[in-house]
Design a protein around this motif. Structure first.
Motif, short mmCIF file in Angstrom:
data_model
loop_
_atom_site.label_atom_id
_atom_site.label_comp_id
_atom_site.label_asym_id
_atom_site.label_seq_id
_atom_site.Cartn_x
_atom_site.Cartn_y
_atom_site.Cartn_z
N SER A 52 0.81 -1.22 0.00
CA SER A 52 0.00 0.00 0.00
C SER A 52 0.84 1.27 0.00
N ILE A 53 2.14 1.17 0.24
CA ILE A 53 2.97 2.37 0.32
C ILE A 53 3.01 3.12 -1.01
N ILE A 57 2.74 7.25 -1.69
CA ILE A 57 3.76 8.03 -2.39
C ILE A 57 3.13 8.81 -3.54
N VAL A 58 2.23 8.14 -4.28
CA VAL A 58 1.55 8.82 -5.40
C VAL A 58 0.73 9.99 -4.91
N SER A 59 0.08 9.86 -3.74
CA SER A 59 -0.77 10.93 -3.22
C SER A 59 0.02 12.19 -2.87
N LEU A 60 1.33 12.05 -2.63
CA LEU A 60 2.15 13.20 -2.23
C LEU A 60 2.29 14.23 -3.34
N ARG A 61 1.97 13.86 -4.56
CA ARG A 61 2.04 14.83 -5.66
C ARG A 61 1.01 15.96 -5.47
N SER A 76 -5.58 6.89 -0.84
CA SER A 76 -4.34 6.09 -0.77
C SER A 76 -4.24 5.27 0.50
N THR A 77 -4.90 5.70 1.57
CA THR A 77 -4.74 5.01 2.86
C THR A 77 -5.91 4.10 3.22
N VAL A 78 -7.00 4.14 2.48
CA VAL A 78 -8.14 3.30 2.82
C VAL A 78 -7.78 1.81 2.73
N LEU A 79 -6.92 1.47 1.76
CA LEU A 79 -6.48 0.08 1.65
C LEU A 79 -5.51 -0.28 2.77
N LEU A 309 3.63 7.46 6.62
CA LEU A 309 4.20 6.58 5.61
C LEU A 309 5.50 5.93 6.08
N ILE A 310 6.38 6.75 6.64
CA ILE A 310 7.67 6.22 7.10
C ILE A 310 7.49 5.34 8.33
#
Length: 327
Positions: A52-53, A57-61, A76-79, A309-310
């Protein structure tokens, strides 16, 4: 404790390569090489979390636009939260009662039966990879054991990484437009349709990370809401199990059955997770509420997104791994 370590290894390895397809294919290979299925089950669960990471990462755009970032980060985090909840439910059950292992063993036995049927008759991947496999064996044949085997393993892992990377680039060129058309026409017709669309698209691209990452820009731009994206990502979770099932078809001989068993563990874990969590209203809403609150906090303070994320994918697993080694 041993299974917790394996679970953490599954999370870390998948977060590093950003592909559960790669990790689960390697796990199938390890089981085919002699790793017990019971040990490999937690690693499969961990790979589900680690993959799921990529979405995060894609959402940070969208981090520079508050509302768009809130929508993208939620998508991005629901999964993540779904997979964490599935792990909290099934991991203790698997330690105590082994339902996934038992179910996969029973279904694999049913599939193979007691006849002369073997996985040799379903060796789809093996037929395509056998020439390259023989070439690698010949090229490393001059090395003494076990160094020839170690080199072959390293070459195999490198080729898996390279193949997944190249396949992802090619499929983006070939499928991204078609996948978006499918999303636009199918996802608004209800959760069941959304799940089926997620399964179908992921089987086409052979990567849940690639499939769900397609959703993030659509969520950030407001084209699709969380109620639509949620079932689609669950379908992607199920669709990605096809990769491990295909990997299992390349295993022949006495280790064919265990390889098929661990591939089916991956299938049943994701399938039962959807049936249990999405099928029970309280559990279904728990993931959504947690996601919305996390996305709201992250949109107010962007540092929360980076810490999440980290922390979830690297710091906490590394700490748990370190503590387990100490004690």
């Amino acid at each position: 404790m041993e299974k917790a370590i394996v679970l953490v290894v599954g999370i870390l390895s998948t977060a590093l390569v950003q592909s559960s397809s790669t990790t689960t294919s390697i796990i199938v290979g390890l089981v085919a090489g002699g790793l017990p299925v019971r040990i490999a089950v937690p690693m499969i669960m961990g790979s589900n979390i680690g993959t799921s990471i990529t979405n995060g990462i894609v959402s940070l755009r969208f981090v520079g636009k508050k509302e768009e970032f809130k929508q993208a980060f939620a998508a991005s985090t629901v999964l993540d939260l779904f997979n964490l909840l599935a792990m909290l439910i099934f991991f203790p059950l698997e330690i105590l009662f082994h339902p996934l292992e038992r179910l996969s063993t029973a279904s694999a036995d049913l599939f193979l039966g007691d006849s002369d049927l073997s996985m040799d008759q379903f060796d789809l991947v093996g037929a395509m990879t056998r020439p390259l496999r023989n070439l690698i064996r010949s090229a490393t044949g001059f090395l003494p054991e076990p160094f020839n085997g170690i080199v072959q393993i390293l070459i195999g892992i490198a080729l898996v990484f390279l193949t997944v990377q190249l396949m992802g680039k090619l499929l983006k060129l070939l499928m991204v437009g078609r996948a978006k058309d499918i999303l636009q026409t199918a996802l608004g017709r209800g959760p069941i349709t959304g799940i089926l669309a997620g399964i179908f698209v992921t089987i086409l691209v052979q990567s849940s990370s690639a499939t769900t990452s397609l959703m993030i820009p659509l969520a950030g731009s407001g084209v699709l809401g969380l109620n639509v994206i949620y079932p689609f990502t669950l379908g992607a979770n199920i669709g990605t199990t096809v990769t491990s099932l295909l990997a299992a078809t390349s295993v022949t001989g006495e280790r064919a059955l265990p390889a098929l068993e661990i591939a089916k563990v991956h299938l049943f874990f994701n399938l039962l997770g959807v049936l249990v969590i999405f099928g029970i209203p309280f559990l279904r809403l728990l993931s959504v509420i947690g996601t919305e609150r996390l996305a709201t906090a992250a949109s107010e303070n962007k540092l929360i997104a980076f810490v999440y994320l980290i922390g979830v994918f690297f710091v906490i697993p590394l700490l748990l791994l370190g503590l387990s080694l100490l004690f």
